[in-house]
Design a protein around this motif. Structure first.
Motif, PDB file in Angstrom:
ATOM      1  N   GLN A  79       0.820  -1.220   0.000  1.00 37.61           N
ATOM      2  CA  GLN A  79       0.000   0.000   0.000  1.00 37.61           C
ATOM      3  C   GLN A  79       0.855   1.273   0.000  1.00 37.61           C
ATOM      4  OE1 GLN A  79      -2.616   0.225   3.435  1.00 37.61           O
ATOM      5  NE2 GLN A  79      -4.188   1.154   2.151  1.00 37.61           N
ATOM      6  N   ALA A  80       1.915   1.284   0.799  1.00 29.25           N
ATOM      7  CA  ALA A  80       2.726   2.504   0.907  1.00 29.25           C
ATOM      8  C   ALA A  80       3.368   2.841  -0.441  1.00 29.25           C
ATOM      9  CB  ALA A  80       3.803   2.323   1.977  1.00 29.25           C
ATOM     10  N   ALA A  81       3.797   1.819  -1.184  1.00 29.60           N
ATOM     11  CA  ALA A  81       4.400   2.066  -2.489  1.00 29.60           C
ATOM     12  C   ALA A  81       3.333   2.386  -3.530  1.00 29.60           C
ATOM     13  CB  ALA A  81       5.224   0.854  -2.919  1.00 29.60           C
ATOM     14  N   ALA A 141      13.089  13.349  -5.181  1.00 27.45           N
ATOM     15  CA  ALA A 141      14.067  12.447  -5.799  1.00 27.45           C
ATOM     16  C   ALA A 141      14.774  13.083  -6.991  1.00 27.45           C
ATOM     17  CB  ALA A 141      13.357  11.166  -6.250  1.00 27.45           C
ATOM     18  N   GLY A 142      14.379  14.296  -7.355  1.00 27.07           N
ATOM     19  CA  GLY A 142      14.989  14.959  -8.510  1.00 27.07           C
ATOM     20  C   GLY A 142      14.580  14.347  -9.834  1.00 27.07           C
ATOM     21  N   ALA A 154      13.753   6.557  -3.649  1.00 28.08           N
ATOM     22  CA  ALA A 154      13.047   7.494  -2.756  1.00 28.08           C
ATOM     23  C   ALA A 154      11.950   6.774  -1.975  1.00 28.08           C
ATOM     24  CB  ALA A 154      12.467   8.650  -3.564  1.00 28.08           C
ATOM     25  N   LEU A 155      11.289   5.831  -2.633  1.00 25.98           N
ATOM     26  CA  LEU A 155      10.258   5.046  -1.929  1.00 25.98           C
ATOM     27  C   LEU A 155      10.893   4.206  -0.827  1.00 25.98           C
ATOM     28  CD1 LEU A 155       7.930   3.678  -4.765  1.00 25.98           C
ATOM     29  CD2 LEU A 155       7.215   5.095  -2.844  1.00 25.98           C
ATOM     30  N   LYS A 156      12.042   3.633  -1.164  1.00 30.57           N
ATOM     31  CA  LYS A 156      12.732   2.767  -0.195  1.00 30.57           C
ATOM     32  C   LYS A 156      13.130   3.578   1.032  1.00 30.57           C
ATOM     33  CE  LYS A 156      16.424  -0.622   0.007  1.00 30.57           C
ATOM     34  NZ  LYS A 156      17.609  -1.143  -0.673  1.00 30.57           N
ATOM     35  N   PHE A 162       8.954  -2.014  -2.976  1.00 33.05           N
ATOM     36  CA  PHE A 162       8.294  -2.137  -4.281  1.00 33.05           C
ATOM     37  C   PHE A 162       8.602  -3.477  -4.917  1.00 33.05           C
ATOM     38  CE2 PHE A 162       6.584  -1.484  -8.315  1.00 33.05           C
ATOM     39  CZ  PHE A 162       5.826  -0.328  -8.329  1.00 33.05           C
ATOM     40  N   ILE A 163       7.559  -4.296  -5.000  1.00 36.13           N
ATOM     41  CA  ILE A 163       7.636  -5.527  -5.793  1.00 36.13           C
ATOM     42  C   ILE A 163       6.452  -5.482  -6.732  1.00 36.13           C
ATOM     43  CG2 ILE A 163       7.327  -8.021  -5.770  1.00 36.13           C
ATOM     44  CD1 ILE A 163       8.852  -8.103  -3.139  1.00 36.13           C
TER      45      ILE A 163
END
Ligand code: AMP
Ligand code: GLY
Length: 426
Positions: free
Chosen positions: A94-96, A113-114, A256-258, A264-265
């Motif tokens: 969900q967060a990703a 993240a630029g 950036a998500l990490k 993320f999978i």
């Protein structure tokens, strides 16, 4: 292995079709599926948003892999719940999934993240939104922040149109809660492409490129839709473009998500615009594109089950994808009236003849009534073919569609035109 696929659109038909042709897969179960998917999988009538019932289905079926097709169950947290019960899942947590579920989150993360994207502001107050629109001027793009099935984006050609769209979204008229925040952004000009990646942790594996046709009418006119047709590969995505999208868009956004603790999978979909000021990100999705998935699966030669299981089990490193060198093209047939209202339940005939003419007919919004196929949604069929050139694939599809017997159906007549123009020049 047994694979459970969640969803019932054209994308999921293409996934089930490919899984059913994978040596690693012995059985495909799909919820809810559709009459086309029923030829490839055992369909169970549970909606893709009925999270509790889907959890129970997974417990009963014990699949080795669950593949979640659409964005809504991902944003609702289905992948987290399945992982909590130790299922191998292809689809982000969900967060990703916020990357697609909230455009304001996604734009803020791109900034952090630029990642190159259109300049923008996010607003909840109509007066402040209006002031920003007046400051930037038209053309300008107004987007409902939340999920809107590909329809929550208004390209406004005048300030008045932009203000009306923003007011309408913020008042909750057009997209309900999804419009309670709006992203107002710079209008970008250029050629669009879809760059998809299979992602598992730090491993990011590019899929072949593709191009969608978002607008309803020929020549890219009319309102935006979920997508009216797509082909692969997209010649505008040169190896250099592909490398740049990987390095400046996909890698930094996953990192950036990490950093925020989101794992993320699944499929990362970067919608990009090739502008004269460089490559810009239009949006991220966290699933396969629909209809992009249909030409992609038509060209993929690798064992899809093995690839998705490797991603789900965090061992994607070293996996390599093989593609048919031919081009694939998919024309979407929609119900007359889509993306606004349309009449359901009309009989669709001639499908066997369309397939016999060299295409695969992927079903989306179809259902079965009294033994015949009827329309039950906006986008109804994805008629797909391979060819040595995009032109050849296009000609096969349109010739085959002459056999379609459905008066209430509508399709664009120019899918692939940009690539064909390029082919004719070279
Ligand atoms: P999105 O859901 O954000 O990708 O928007 C849907 C479609 O709207 C895109 O595929 C583009 O065709 C168009 N679009 C979105 N953002 C922009 C923009 N900033 N400038 C021009 N067109 C846009
Ligand atoms: N075809 C565009 C999308 O899947 O979002």
């Amino acid at each position: 292995m047994k694979v459970l696929v969640i969803g019932g659109g054209g994308r999921e038909h293409a996934l089930c079709w490919k899984l059913n042709r994978s040596d690693s897969v012995s059985e495909v179960v799909c919820a809810p599926g559709n009459p086309g998917i029923a030829k490839e999988a055992r369909c169970i009538a549970i909606g893709a948003e009925d999270i509790d019932a889907l959890m129970q289905l997974a417990r009963d079926e014990q699949p080795k892999l669950v593949v979640i097709g659409p964005e809504v169950p991902l944003v609702m947290g289905l992948a987290d719940k399945l992982r909590a019960e130790n299922f191998a899942v292809f689809g982000p947590d969900q967060a990703a999934a916020e990357l697609e579920g909230s455009k304001s989150f996604s734009k803020a993360l791109m900034d952090e993240a630029g990642v190159p994207t259109a300049f923008f502001e996010t607003h909840t107050d109509p007066k402040q939104a209006e002031a920003y629109i007046r400051k930037i001027g038209a053309p300008i793009v107004i987007k409902a922040s939340g999920l809107a099935a590909g329809k929550g984006v208004i390209i406004a050609h005048t300030e008045e149109e932009a203000i009306a769209a923003s007011n309408d979204m913020l008042a909750g008229n057009s997209f309900g809660d999804a419009g309670s925040q709006v992203v107002i952004e710079e209008f970008l000009e250029g050629e669009e492409a879809s760059c998809l990646f299979i992602v598992s942790g730090d491993t990011i594996l590019p899929l072949a490129s593709s191009q969608d046709h978002k607008a309803l009418l020929d020549g890219d006119n009319g309102p935006n839709t979920g997508g009216m047709g797509a082909y692969s590969p997209a010649p505008c995505v040169t190896p250099e473009v592909e490398q740049e999208v990987l390095n400046t868009i996909a890698k930094p956004i996953i990192a950036a998500l990490k950093k925020r603790g989101a794992n993320f999978i699944g499929t990362l979909y970067a919608g990009i615009m090739l502008t004269n000021k460089g490559i810009k990100t239009l949006e991220f999705n966290v699933r396969f594109g629909d209809p992009e998935c249909q030409p992609l699966m038509s060209r993929l030669q690798s064992d899809l089950g093995e690839v998705l299981l490797a991603a789900a089990e965090s061992r994607l490193g070293g996996v390599h994808l093989d593609w048919d060198s031919r081009k694939a093209l998919c024309v979407v047939v929609s119900s007359d009236g889509y993306p606004a209202s349309f009449e359901k339940g009309q009989a669709i005939n001639g499908l066997d003849a369309v397939e016999a003419a060299g295409t695969t007919v992927f079903h989306a919004g179809t259902s079965e009534k009294d033994g015949s196929i009827v329309n039950n949604g906006g986008r109804v069929l994805g008629v797909t073919s391979l060819g040595e050139s995009v032109l050849e694939a296009q000609e096969t599809v349109y010739k085959a569609l002459e056999n379609l017997d459905w008066k209430g159906g509508f399709f664009r007549k120019d899918i692939g035109y940009r690539a064909i123009k390029r082919e004719q020049k070279s």
